[in-house]
Design a protein around this motif. Structure first.
Motif, short mmCIF file in Angstrom:
data_model
loop_
_atom_site.label_atom_id
_atom_site.label_comp_id
_atom_site.label_asym_id
_atom_site.label_seq_id
_atom_site.Cartn_x
_atom_site.Cartn_y
_atom_site.Cartn_z
N VAL A 73 0.87 -1.19 0.00
CA VAL A 73 0.00 0.00 0.00
C VAL A 73 0.90 1.24 0.00
O VAL A 73 1.74 1.40 0.88
CB VAL A 73 -0.90 0.01 1.26
CG1 VAL A 73 -1.81 1.23 1.25
CG2 VAL A 73 -1.72 -1.28 1.34
N CYS A 74 0.73 2.10 -1.03
CA CYS A 74 1.61 3.25 -1.23
C CYS A 74 0.80 4.55 -1.13
O CYS A 74 -0.40 4.55 -1.40
CB CYS A 74 2.26 3.12 -2.61
SG CYS A 74 3.27 4.51 -3.14
N HIS A 75 1.46 5.65 -0.78
CA HIS A 75 0.76 6.95 -0.73
C HIS A 75 0.07 7.28 -2.05
O HIS A 75 -0.96 7.93 -2.08
CB HIS A 75 1.76 8.07 -0.44
CG HIS A 75 2.22 8.11 0.98
ND1 HIS A 75 3.30 7.38 1.44
CD2 HIS A 75 1.72 8.76 2.04
CE1 HIS A 75 3.44 7.59 2.72
NE2 HIS A 75 2.51 8.42 3.12
N THR A 76 0.67 6.85 -3.15
CA THR A 76 0.10 7.17 -4.45
C THR A 76 -1.28 6.55 -4.63
O THR A 76 -2.16 7.13 -5.25
CB THR A 76 1.07 6.73 -5.58
OG1 THR A 76 2.33 7.35 -5.31
CG2 THR A 76 0.59 7.18 -6.94
N ASP A 77 -1.49 5.36 -4.05
CA ASP A 77 -2.83 4.74 -4.12
C ASP A 77 -3.84 5.63 -3.41
O ASP A 77 -4.96 5.83 -3.88
CB ASP A 77 -2.81 3.36 -3.47
CG ASP A 77 -1.96 2.37 -4.24
OD1 ASP A 77 -2.21 2.21 -5.45
OD2 ASP A 77 -1.04 1.78 -3.65
N GLY A 87 -3.42 -0.25 -6.35
CA GLY A 87 -2.33 -1.17 -6.11
C GLY A 87 -1.28 -1.16 -7.21
O GLY A 87 -1.64 -1.24 -8.39
N HIS A 88 -0.01 -1.01 -6.82
CA HIS A 88 1.04 -1.00 -7.86
C HIS A 88 2.39 -1.47 -7.37
O HIS A 88 3.36 -1.43 -8.14
CB HIS A 88 1.15 0.40 -8.47
CG HIS A 88 1.50 1.44 -7.47
ND1 HIS A 88 0.58 2.08 -6.70
CD2 HIS A 88 2.70 1.93 -7.09
CE1 HIS A 88 1.19 2.93 -5.89
NE2 HIS A 88 2.47 2.85 -6.10
N GLU A 89 2.51 -1.93 -6.11
CA GLU A 89 3.84 -2.41 -5.64
C GLU A 89 3.76 -3.92 -5.49
O GLU A 89 3.62 -4.43 -4.39
CB GLU A 89 4.16 -1.82 -4.26
CG GLU A 89 4.42 -0.35 -4.25
CD GLU A 89 4.97 0.11 -2.90
OE1 GLU A 89 5.23 1.30 -2.78
OE2 GLU A 89 5.14 -0.70 -1.97
N ALA A 90 3.85 -4.62 -6.61
CA ALA A 90 3.40 -6.01 -6.58
C ALA A 90 4.41 -7.01 -7.12
O ALA A 90 5.27 -6.70 -7.93
CB ALA A 90 2.11 -6.12 -7.37
N ALA A 135 -4.08 1.79 -11.29
CA ALA A 135 -3.13 2.73 -10.67
C ALA A 135 -1.74 2.51 -11.26
O ALA A 135 -1.24 1.38 -11.30
CB ALA A 135 -3.09 2.51 -9.16
N LEU A 136 -1.14 3.59 -11.75
CA LEU A 136 0.18 3.56 -12.38
C LEU A 136 0.28 2.48 -13.46
O LEU A 136 1.33 1.88 -13.68
CB LEU A 136 1.29 3.39 -11.32
CG LEU A 136 1.49 4.61 -10.42
CD1 LEU A 136 2.46 4.30 -9.29
CD2 LEU A 136 2.01 5.79 -11.22
N GLY A 137 -0.85 2.21 -14.10
CA GLY A 137 -0.85 1.22 -15.18
C GLY A 137 -0.67 -0.21 -14.69
O GLY A 137 -0.33 -1.10 -15.48
N GLY A 149 8.66 -2.57 -6.38
CA GLY A 149 7.82 -2.00 -7.42
C GLY A 149 7.64 -0.51 -7.31
O GLY A 149 7.19 0.13 -8.26
N CYS A 150 7.97 0.10 -6.15
CA CYS A 150 7.78 1.55 -6.07
C CYS A 150 8.66 2.20 -5.00
O CYS A 150 9.82 2.49 -5.24
CB CYS A 150 6.30 1.88 -5.86
SG CYS A 150 5.91 3.63 -5.96
N GLY A 151 8.11 2.44 -3.80
CA GLY A 151 8.77 3.30 -2.82
C GLY A 151 10.17 2.86 -2.39
O GLY A 151 11.08 3.69 -2.30
ZN ZN Z 1 4.01 3.89 -5.14
#
Ligand code: ZN
Ligand code: APR
Ligand code: ZN
Length: 361
Positions: free
Chosen positions: A41-45, A62-65, A128-130, A161-163
């Motif tokens: 779970v990211c701030h961007t979500d 969801g995008h850090e997967a 989210a973020l494609g 995947g992200c942060g």
């Molecule tokens: Zn993120």
């Protein structure tokens, strides 16, 4: 055959998220369907849900997967069904000027899956973020999948995947932190802590953590900070100078995204040092700097996009280091949760209670 799975959608501005049935089409050319095993779970979500990114509701969040490739479309050769992969939101084109110059992290033409996932009534979803990975399965571009060693736990792998990649990459890619360097990290949330872990990995001798919250400074120490500064109590620029023999840090990493911390980062660097900006400001934010200070200070001022990472180079490398016990990515997972607990996880994130809550499927 298209399939139906459960996923977490943000239906409209500031509305609570809810679980819906998602229709995932078969992968077309250049696409892959991934069975999601974990997604952070990211701030961007949260920003998507609040309408802070755009109005293309409903979003599939969801995008850090990380997960396992289930099927691939025509022309896909890099990944195959059964591969354990981490998803990324910057599948680069390979042909733009940035890509051709060997700097694909500045690619102007990143891409996602062409087909759309939908609700059962045909409403198209914006992933989210494609990516859209708070779902049992998701459709992505094959270039968004990077194969890594399947020995790693999915909830740990997905972090890249992200942060966490943004923070580690800010240190090792953008900041080019080297052995013996002094590094200051301003803002010690998930991204700043990852920058600290990346700086330790790169051999920094001194790692100064700056935050306004003592709890965050404690965690920063466990991630590798050698010194901590509470900038509510102490002027961080003076403290960083004092701790670096009066010079300032070789690399200063800003991981907040506010005018005052941008300003601090600017002045806390050694004259030949590098400032890395990874905190994302909002459009109205400004700082004013005397031009003589801009002119008079050497070094460089750089922003870091997703840690300037190259997934195919960085993901397998960082996962290997984790499996060897040389980089503790597991320390970023505060809790694992179920798909229906995303709303609660947003509240905990908002209160600053967690580094990462990770949905495990
Ligand atoms: Zn993120
Ligand atoms: N000075 C120092 N630290 C601050 C300040 C300040 N003025 N204001 C906030 N902080 C600290 C918070 O206490 C917190 O520890 O910055 C940290 C921010 O952490 P998070 O909110 O968890 O955010 P994170 O996920 O780490 O992302 C940080 O990087 O990629 C970007 O969009 C992201 O802008 C965000 C930033
Ligand atoms: Zn490109």
């Amino acid at each position: 055959m298209a399939q139906e799975v459960r996923g977490v959608i943000a239906p409209g501005k500031d509305e609570p998220v809810r679980i819906e049935t998602i229709v995932v089409p078969d992968p077309g050319p250049g696409e892959a369907v991934v069975r999601v095993q974990a997604c952070g779970v990211c701030h961007t979500d949260l920003h998507y849900k609040q309408g802070g990114i755009n109005d293309d509701f409903p979003f599939l969040l969801g995008h850090e997967a990380a997960g396992v490739v289930e099927s691939v479309g025509d022309d896909v050769t890099d990944v195959a069904p059964g591969d354990f992969v981490i998803l990324n939101w910057r599948a680069v084109c390979g042909t733009c000027r940035a890509c051709l110059r060997g700097r694909p992290w500045y690619c102007f033409d990143t891409h996602n899956a062409k087909q759309k996932m939908t609700l059962t009534d045909g409403t198209e979803l914006s992933p989210a973020l494609g990516i859209g990975a708070f779902a049992e399965k998701t459709l992505v571009a094959a270039g968004q999948c990077t194969k890594v060693d399947p020995a790693v736990a999915p909830e740990v792998a997905g972090l890249l995947g992200c942060g966490v990649m943004a923070g580690i990459g800010a240190a090792i890619n953008t900041g080019n932190v080297g052995r013996g360097d002094s590094v200051a990290v301003i803002g010690c949330g998930g991204v700043g802590d990852a920058a600290i872990a990346g700086s330790r990995l790169a051999g920094a001798a001194k790692i100064i953590a700056v935050d306004i919250d003592d709890r965050k400074l404690d965690t920063a120490r466990s991630m590798g900070a050698t010194h901590t500064v509470n900038s509510r109590q102490t002027d961080p620029v003076e403290a960083i100078r004092e701790l670096t023999g009066g010079f300032g840090a070789d690399v200063v990493i800003e991981a907040v995204g506010r005018p005052e911390t941008y300003q601090q980062a600017f002045y806390a660097r050694d004259l030949a040092g590098t400032v890395v900006l990874v905190g994302v400001p909002t459009p109205e934010m400004k700082i004013e700097l005397p031009l003589l200070d801009v002119f008079g200070r050497g070094g460089s001022l750089k922003s870091s996009w997703y840690g300037d990472c190259l997934p195919s180079r960085d993901f397998p490398m960082l996962i290997d280091l984790h499996l060897q016990g040389r980089l503790d990515l597991g320390a970023f997972v505060t809790e694992t949760i179920a798909l229906d607990e995303v709303e609660k996880a947003f509240e905990r994130m908002h209160r600053g209670d967690v580094l990462r809550s990770v949905v495990v499927l």
